[in-house]
Design a protein around this motif. Structure first.
Motif, PDB file in Angstrom:
ATOM      1  N   THR A 368     -25.572  21.646  -7.811  1.00 18.64           N
ATOM      2  CA  THR A 368     -26.929  22.241  -7.159  1.00 18.64           C
ATOM      3  C   THR A 368     -26.559  23.293  -6.038  1.00 18.64           C
ATOM      4  OG1 THR A 368     -28.539  20.484  -7.844  1.00 18.64           O
ATOM      5  CG2 THR A 368     -29.064  22.137  -6.027  1.00 18.64           C
ATOM      6  N   ILE A 369     -25.475  22.761  -5.296  1.00 16.81           N
ATOM      7  CA  ILE A 369     -25.003  23.601  -4.127  1.00 16.81           C
ATOM      8  C   ILE A 369     -23.799  24.210  -4.511  1.00 16.81           C
ATOM      9  CG2 ILE A 369     -26.269  22.055  -2.493  1.00 16.81           C
ATOM     10  CD1 ILE A 369     -23.654  20.746  -1.504  1.00 16.81           C
ATOM     11  N   GLY A 370     -23.037  23.763  -5.504  1.00 17.78           N
ATOM     12  CA  GLY A 370     -21.752  24.390  -5.949  1.00 17.78           C
ATOM     13  C   GLY A 370     -20.662  23.757  -5.154  1.00 17.78           C
ATOM     14  N   MET A 371     -20.548  22.529  -5.197  1.00 15.11           N
ATOM     15  CA  MET A 371     -19.248  21.713  -4.645  1.00 15.11           C
ATOM     16  C   MET A 371     -18.812  20.792  -5.448  1.00 15.11           C
ATOM     17  SD  MET A 371     -19.344  19.405  -0.921  1.00 15.11           S
ATOM     18  CE  MET A 371     -20.052  18.010  -1.965  1.00 15.11           C
ATOM     19  N   ALA A 372     -17.482  20.646  -5.331  1.00 20.84           N
ATOM     20  CA  ALA A 372     -16.746  19.710  -6.086  1.00 20.84           C
ATOM     21  C   ALA A 372     -16.647  18.390  -5.391  1.00 20.84           C
ATOM     22  CB  ALA A 372     -15.328  20.301  -6.654  1.00 20.84           C
ATOM     23  N   LEU A 373     -16.951  17.451  -6.470  1.00 20.39           N
ATOM     24  CA  LEU A 373     -16.374  16.193  -6.025  1.00 20.39           C
ATOM     25  C   LEU A 373     -15.522  15.371  -6.765  1.00 20.39           C
ATOM     26  CD1 LEU A 373     -20.358  14.548  -6.130  1.00 20.39           C
ATOM     27  CD2 LEU A 373     -18.965  15.191  -4.117  1.00 20.39           C
ATOM     28  N   PRO A 374     -14.773  14.281  -5.964  1.00 21.49           N
ATOM     29  CA  PRO A 374     -13.430  13.771  -6.656  1.00 21.49           C
ATOM     30  C   PRO A 374     -14.059  12.987  -7.841  1.00 21.49           C
ATOM     31  CG  PRO A 374     -14.290  12.752  -4.444  1.00 21.49           C
ATOM     32  CD  PRO A 374     -15.055  13.853  -4.537  1.00 21.49           C
ATOM     33  N   ALA A 375     -13.028  12.917  -8.895  1.00 19.80           N
ATOM     34  CA  ALA A 375     -13.520  12.415 -10.239  1.00 19.80           C
ATOM     35  C   ALA A 375     -13.709  10.843  -9.971  1.00 19.80           C
ATOM     36  CB  ALA A 375     -12.543  12.539 -11.433  1.00 19.80           C
ATOM     37  N   GLU A 376     -12.953  10.446  -9.226  1.00 19.85           N
ATOM     38  CA  GLU A 376     -13.017   8.747  -8.789  1.00 19.85           C
ATOM     39  C   GLU A 376     -13.712   8.772  -7.642  1.00 19.85           C
ATOM     40  OE1 GLU A 376     -12.270   6.458 -10.805  1.00 19.85           O
ATOM     41  OE2 GLU A 376     -11.480   7.627 -12.274  1.00 19.85           O
ATOM     42  N   ARG A 377     -14.936   8.191  -7.495  1.00 16.05           N
ATOM     43  CA  ARG A 377     -15.581   7.898  -6.480  1.00 16.05           C
ATOM     44  C   ARG A 377     -16.309   6.510  -6.354  1.00 16.05           C
ATOM     45  NH1 ARG A 377     -17.588  12.130  -9.018  1.00 16.05           N
ATOM     46  NH2 ARG A 377     -19.772  11.814  -9.831  1.00 16.05           N
ATOM     47  N   GLY A 378     -16.567   5.980  -5.162  1.00 19.21           N
ATOM     48  CA  GLY A 378     -17.554   4.766  -5.322  1.00 19.21           C
ATOM     49  C   GLY A 378     -18.731   4.904  -4.720  1.00 19.21           C
ATOM     50  N   TYR A 379     -19.516   5.903  -5.097  1.00 20.28           N
ATOM     51  CA  TYR A 379     -20.806   6.004  -4.825  1.00 20.28           C
ATOM     52  C   TYR A 379     -21.543   6.805  -5.800  1.00 20.28           C
ATOM     53  CZ  TYR A 379     -18.895  10.612  -3.315  1.00 20.28           C
ATOM     54  OH  TYR A 379     -18.135  11.679  -3.185  1.00 20.28           O
ATOM     55  N   ASN A 380     -22.833   6.785  -5.956  1.00 20.22           N
ATOM     56  CA  ASN A 380     -23.811   7.353  -6.949  1.00 20.22           C
ATOM     57  C   ASN A 380     -24.603   8.308  -6.690  1.00 20.22           C
ATOM     58  OD1 ASN A 380     -22.629   5.626  -9.451  1.00 20.22           O
ATOM     59  ND2 ASN A 380     -23.669   4.307  -8.193  1.00 20.22           N
ATOM     60  N   THR A 381     -25.017   8.438  -5.294  1.00 23.46           N
ATOM     61  CA  THR A 381     -26.120   9.136  -4.874  1.00 23.46           C
ATOM     62  C   THR A 381     -25.516  10.047  -3.610  1.00 23.46           C
ATOM     63  OG1 THR A 381     -26.737   7.379  -3.298  1.00 23.46           O
ATOM     64  CG2 THR A 381     -27.969   7.271  -5.333  1.00 23.46           C
ATOM     65  N   THR A 382     -26.427  10.786  -3.225  1.00 23.74           N
ATOM     66  CA  THR A 382     -26.099  11.644  -1.963  1.00 23.74           C
ATOM     67  C   THR A 382     -26.115  10.938  -0.713  1.00 23.74           C
ATOM     68  OG1 THR A 382     -27.360  13.525  -2.996  1.00 23.74           O
ATOM     69  CG2 THR A 382     -27.001  13.582  -0.492  1.00 23.74           C
ATOM     70  N   ALA A 383     -26.881   9.948  -0.604  1.00 18.71           N
ATOM     71  CA  ALA A 383     -26.763   8.871   0.614  1.00 18.71           C
ATOM     72  C   ALA A 383     -25.532   8.196   0.625  1.00 18.71           C
ATOM     73  CB  ALA A 383     -27.849   8.059   0.505  1.00 18.71           C
ATOM     74  N   GLY A 384     -24.872   7.778  -0.793  1.00 15.12           N
ATOM     75  CA  GLY A 384     -23.571   7.069  -0.805  1.00 15.12           C
ATOM     76  C   GLY A 384     -22.540   7.857  -0.541  1.00 15.12           C
TER      77      GLY A 384
END
Length: 432
Positions: A368-384
């Motif tokens: 939505t905001i146009g930002m990349a996240l790492p492929a391996e991460r330990g969270y599922n939500t924005t709060a995480g």
């Protein structure tokens, strides 16, 4: 005049070879296969050439090399001599006229060879490679058979060089997910597909990568009935709940007995019969929170009930998941599915910043905001995501900068991050 016609024909023939080379090499095999299945003339031959590029490129190179030799020799001996004679008739000394004449002819021939024999044909080939490949495949395949001894020699020689260099020739056509995403984005920019269609396709890709834990409604937000509750409490729950199905626990804890259809209980109440929840409990499928979203989809398809109970590795109840969660993960949340007082996952303000729900899936937030996240991460939500960056349970007002964005916790619901404000920075700020 005859010599000029010969040279022009050689240049055009060189252009045909250049056109054929780039058209076949640039053609998408999947597109050629579909054209061959549809009975398109030349598509099968083009597919054969693209699947064995070594032999095809050897054929093309033989043709281009021979044409280059003939054009150079013929233009130098015929046209060069005539131009030298013409220059001498204008008073140029013989010692100067010959090199100048040959030089001018070579320059002119080289120019037209580059433009007519290379650049224009290659640009035409890039415009519609599959169609042109179908047109030239037949003649090119016939030529490769005629020149088979030389083609085989060149192909084997190039393979030997690859062997000496320890370079593997991988001819498999592999399309990555990132390439598909880029193609879809380009199709949207070109107006081939609508923005909503692009979002749906992106949702399908995200859905396949998700786990059930990222889709479920967590147990803290699940409305449920308890076998240990009295009739008054059950009636109150039926009156206030907007859900057609509710999970049932045995003693008010996380020991789940199954689910009930609320209409069954309402009918029982309206008929004047004593309220008996156990009579109407239906078995619900159980799925681990680490299962993939595709496994969940298959489970819901085969289940008689459109609800699954999610448990963790220890067997504890974690939440529920329904077909609406599957659809929401692909198409986005529907306003009719939001609870009373609940707002959309993401809302853009007039200044361009975003107000994001802590429960919003991290992948959706990033897109939505146009930002990349790492492929391996330990969270599922924005709060995480916020917790992973802060490293502790935050309080309202805490913030950090990450990849050109400023994230701030603007609302806490007890120990849960409820709302996050995301503001793009003018200058990318390094990670804290």
């Amino acid at each position: 005049m005859f010599e000029i016609i010969i040279v022009a024909l050689l240049i055009l023939l060189n252009g045909v070879f250049a056109l054929s080379e780039l058209a076949v090499v640039s053609s998408r095999r999947a597109r050629l296969r579909s054209m061959a299945e549809a009975g398109r003339a030349g598509a099968k031959a083009a597919l054969e050439l693209s699947e064995d590029p070594g032999r095809f490129l050897s054929t093309v190179q033989i043709g281009i090399t021979l044409i280059g030799i003939l054009a150079g020799a013929y233009s130098g001996s015929a046209l060069g001599e005539k131009l030298s004679t013409l220059l001498q008739s204008f008073g140029v000394e013989p010692g100067m006229a010959q090199p100048v004449g040959i030089g001018l002819v070579v320059t002119i021939i080289t120019y037209f060879s580059l433009v007519i024999g290379e650049l224009v044909p290659k640009q035409l080939a890039l415009g519609n490679p599959e169609r042109i490949a179908c047109l030239v495949a037949g003649p090119m395949r016939a030529l490769s058979r005629v020149a088979a001894p030389f083609v085989v020699l060149l192909d084997l020689s190039s393979r030997f060089v690859f062997f000496l260099l320890r370079v593997k020739q991988d001819r498999k056509e592999v399309v990555t997910e990132e390439e598909i995403r880029s193609l879809i984005a380009e199709a949207e920019r070109a107006g081939v597909i609508e923005a909503d269609e692009r979002r749906l396709i992106s949702g399908v890709f995200r859905f396949g990568d998700r786990k059930v834990k990222a889709l479920m409604t967590p147990r803290t937000d699940v409305e449920r009935l308890s076998l240990a509750a009295d009739d008054a409490a059950i009636r109150e729950k039926l009156l206030t709940s907007s859900h057609t199905r509710l999970p049932v626990s045995r003693d008010g804890s996380d020991d789940m007995a199954g689910i009930v259809v609320t209409s069954d209980l309402v009918k029982q109440l309206l008929s004047g019969e004593p309220l008996d929840i156990e009579k109407h409990i239906r078995p619900a499928p159980v799925i681990p929170d680490t299962a993939s979203a595709l496994d969940l989809l298959e489970l819901l398809r085969s289940s008689e009930e459109p609800m699954a109970l999610v448990h963790d590795e220890y067997g504890d109840f974690e939440g529920i998941v329904t077909p609406a969660d599957v659809l929401g993960a692909i198409a986005g949340a529907f306003r009719s599915d939001l609870d009373e007082g609940e707002s959309e996952d993401a809302f853009q303000r007039e200044d361009g910043s975003w107000l994001i729900a802590g429960s919003m899936p991290a992948e959706d937030m990033a897109e939505t905001i146009g930002m990349a996240l790492p492929a391996e991460r330990g969270y599922n939500t924005t709060a995480g995501f916020m917790l992973s960056r802060l490293g502790h349970l935050p309080v309202t007002g805490e913030h950090f900068s990450h990849l050109g964005w400023r994230f701030e916790v603007v609302d806490m619901d007890g120990l849960r991050i409820d709302k996050v404000h995301a503001q793009r920075l003018n200058v990318t700020t390094p990670d804290p």
